[in-house]
Design an enzyme around this catalytic site. Structure first.
Site, PDB file in Angstrom:
ATOM      1  CG  HIS A   1      -2.313   0.468   0.978  1.00 58.94           C
ATOM      2  ND1 HIS A   1      -2.878   0.593  -0.275  1.00 58.94           N
ATOM      3  CD2 HIS A   1      -3.288   0.854   1.856  1.00 58.94           C
ATOM      4  CE1 HIS A   1      -4.119   1.033  -0.158  1.00 58.94           C
ATOM      5  NE2 HIS A   1      -4.389   1.202   1.118  1.00 58.94           N
TER       6      HIS A   1
ATOM      7  CG  ASN B   1     -10.492   3.289   1.375  1.00 62.58           C
ATOM      8  OD1 ASN B   1     -11.553   3.378   0.764  1.00 62.58           O
ATOM      9  ND2 ASN B   1     -10.227   2.293   2.202  1.00 62.58           N
TER      10      ASN B   1
ATOM     11  CG  ASN C   1      -9.032   6.417   6.192  1.00 62.02           C
ATOM     12  OD1 ASN C   1      -8.035   6.910   6.707  1.00 62.02           O
ATOM     13  ND2 ASN C   1     -10.017   5.893   6.895  1.00 62.02           N
TER      14      ASN C   1
END
Length: 194
Positions: free
Chosen positions: A22, A116, A70
């Site tokens: 990520h 996100n 996010n």
């Protein structure tokens, strides 16, 4: 052709997230900062790590949000609004489940595709999605239920080497990206083989 004024690398803060899939976007910006010989430093005003370098007389700002993924839009919007940087002058580097490791693609605009970080950036920029994206392939675990653990996990060495190669390819076309010649950059980057 709009020159890029802000390059954002998405990831999560903290040592437990370093080198996770990520954080591919953050890794790209770290490598870019190193190549430009600039240091990323914490800046509370922009909720992230920032740096600046000059390319053909234009300032290019680097940003790695230190919010969680996010909430990335909070950081991007704070910096972009302060320096009056329009969405079309922003490049966001992020991990991409829909591309295999070793593949990097440039794209302008579009939806968030379930990412996100992109979702929050679009929302915080007033639902403007016209920014550029550098999509760094990390592959897909094969089942939607496995995605969260997959993206927050570290890639095996062979996969990480492919990601590193795709970052190298992307850094190689960056001068064209910075100049706003996305067609040329896309032709070169998209012809690279993993």
């Amino acid at each position: 052709m709009t020159a890029i004024q802000l390059i954002v690398g998405l990831g999560n803060p903290g040592p437990e997230y370093e080198q996770t899939r990520h954080n591919a976007g953050a890794l790209f910006v770290e490598r870019l900062a190193s190549a430009q010989r600039v240091s990323l430093t914490a800046d509370k005003k922009y909720f992230g790590l920032t740096a600046k370098f000059s390319h053909q007389g234009n300032d290019v700002r680097l940003l790695i949000p230190t919010t969680y993924m996010n909430r990335s839009g909070q950081s991007v919007a704070a910096l972009a609004n302060f320096f009056r940087i329009k969405p079309e002058a922003i490049l966001v580097a992020h991990d991409e489940l829909d591309l295999p490791p070793g593949v990097a693609k440039l794209k302008r605009g579009g939806g968030h595709g379930g990412h996100n970080g992109l979702r929050d950036i679009i929302a915080q920029l007033g639902n403007q999605n016209d920014f550029h994206r550098l999509r760094l392939g990390i592959g897909h675990p094969g089942d939607a239920k496995l995605v969260s653990n997959f993206v927050l996990g570290r890639a095996p060495r062979a996969e990480q080497e492919k990601l590193d190669a795709s970052i190298d390819f992307a850094l190689g076309v960056l001068p064209d990206v910075l100049a706003g010649d996305f067609a040329k950059a896309m032709r070169e980057l998209h012809s690279q083989k993993a």
